[in-house]
Design a protein around this motif. Sequence first.
Motif, mmCIF file in Angstrom:
data_model
loop_
_atom_site.group_PDB
_atom_site.id
_atom_site.type_symbol
_atom_site.label_atom_id
_atom_site.label_comp_id
_atom_site.label_asym_id
_atom_site.label_seq_id
_atom_site.Cartn_x
_atom_site.Cartn_y
_atom_site.Cartn_z
ATOM 1 N N MET A 96 27.324 1.368 -20.158
ATOM 2 C CA MET A 96 26.156 1.162 -19.306
ATOM 3 C C MET A 96 25.935 2.362 -18.389
ATOM 4 S SD MET A 96 25.381 -1.979 -16.620
ATOM 5 C CE MET A 96 25.319 -3.243 -17.896
ATOM 6 N N TRP A 97 27.003 2.833 -17.770
ATOM 7 C CA TRP A 97 26.924 3.999 -16.879
ATOM 8 C C TRP A 97 26.432 5.217 -17.659
ATOM 9 C CZ3 TRP A 97 29.416 3.986 -11.743
ATOM 10 C CH2 TRP A 97 29.333 5.224 -11.077
ATOM 11 N N SER A 98 27.001 5.431 -18.840
ATOM 12 C CA SER A 98 26.632 6.575 -19.674
ATOM 13 C C SER A 98 25.164 6.493 -20.104
ATOM 14 C CB SER A 98 27.542 6.618 -20.908
ATOM 15 O OG SER A 98 27.244 7.712 -21.739
ATOM 16 N N THR A 99 24.701 5.278 -20.404
ATOM 17 C CA THR A 99 23.304 5.080 -20.815
ATOM 18 C C THR A 99 22.337 5.501 -19.718
ATOM 19 O OG1 THR A 99 23.923 3.244 -22.274
ATOM 20 C CG2 THR A 99 21.621 3.350 -21.571
ATOM 21 N N LEU A 100 22.630 5.097 -18.500
ATOM 22 C CA LEU A 100 21.759 5.433 -17.376
ATOM 23 C C LEU A 100 21.835 6.917 -17.026
ATOM 24 C CD1 LEU A 100 22.510 2.321 -15.140
ATOM 25 C CD2 LEU A 100 20.397 2.784 -16.395
ATOM 26 N N ASP A 101 23.013 7.502 -17.149
ATOM 27 C CA ASP A 101 23.149 8.922 -16.811
ATOM 28 C C ASP A 101 22.359 9.815 -17.766
ATOM 29 O OD1 ASP A 101 24.590 8.617 -14.533
ATOM 30 O OD2 ASP A 101 26.414 9.599 -15.254
ATOM 31 N N ALA A 102 22.141 9.367 -18.996
ATOM 32 C CA ALA A 102 21.334 10.152 -19.928
ATOM 33 C C ALA A 102 19.897 10.263 -19.432
ATOM 34 C CB ALA A 102 21.372 9.533 -21.318
ATOM 35 N N VAL A 103 19.383 9.195 -18.800
ATOM 36 C CA VAL A 103 18.043 9.238 -18.205
ATOM 37 C C VAL A 103 18.081 10.053 -16.916
ATOM 38 C CG1 VAL A 103 16.192 7.847 -17.199
ATOM 39 C CG2 VAL A 103 17.363 7.059 -19.263
#
Length: 371
Positions: A96-103
Amino acid sequence: MTSAMDNRQAHGPLVLSIDAMGSDRGPATIVAGLSAFARKHRDVRFLLHGPEAELRPLVDKHKGLPAQVEIRDASGVVSMEDKPSHVMRNGQKTSMWSTLDAVRNGEATVAVSCGNTGALMLLSMVRLRKLPGVNRPAIAVLWPSRNPQGYNVMLDVGADIRADADDLLKYAMMGASYARNGLNLERPRIGLLNVGTEEHKGRAELKAAHDLIAANAEAGGFDYVGFVEGGDIPGKRCDVIVTDGFTGNIALKTGEGTASLINSLLREAFTYSPLSRLAALLALSSLKRLQARVDPRRKNGGVFLGLNGTVVKSHGAADATGVAAAVELAYDLAQSGFGDRLAARVANTAPVESDRAATDGTDTKKNGTGK
């Protein structure tokens, strides 16, 4: 923070960031839904976040999908039982953290996750930050309605149980922008949910919000119809229903439960006797149209509004069809440049042109392209 829209324009195909973990049905369902969407959109690329050793075989099973997917290895998983505060302190290695950091880093335009709603909202606020002027972000959903567009927008449905008058005004502005870009409504009609339509009814903050929304309707490019009731949520009196997250979440869950009950009762009624089964066969095409019309999977996805980045929250129990619908919603919002237009709306309660303005800085007042 890098603008994801600028990144897409500068570096080619649209990129979506997908959390492969957190679904009640497991990552195989996420990958299957992603594959169903990808078959229709071969020009889109995906950053898929989760344990690579688990995801690689799932992706490789779907013809053509590996060419569109880059797996970002993230060993941690946010469960539905995890407290948001715990995830914020200890979730740096989660999907989840990684998903948001891509944005956040401008590598993708929209994030999609089926995971824990509370954790996703808190992480979104921390990693993406709230837009200037937004006190409380909101979750907006599309609700089947009698309106020509087939759906109404309702917000907030659970981001925050509280909302004062200024928050409700911001929800009206954000909801109007979503309706304009998501439902192609030039001048959405806004209603404020209350226990009655009379102006003297409701809590003090609702009465104050009533006056604020009415005063800002012209500048916001929408029509304010005043107070609306629960029966107007699927109705045709307005296009956007504004409420606090406590009330909105109860309404949403009640609607989902009622739809499930009606579906079960219809099945029982049409299998009660040989005659009823024959009636069901004769009405099969009409029943299929009705099912498609009210099927929550086909408009699966709540949109987090008020953040410096767009996040789509899919239902945790969504099947592959539901996941594909959530990704489709993310794609539509990314294509419209919704995030940049929403930021302009919230920043200065700008005139309606800002919602339709090109995101490259074109002056729509001069060339007449604003809508």
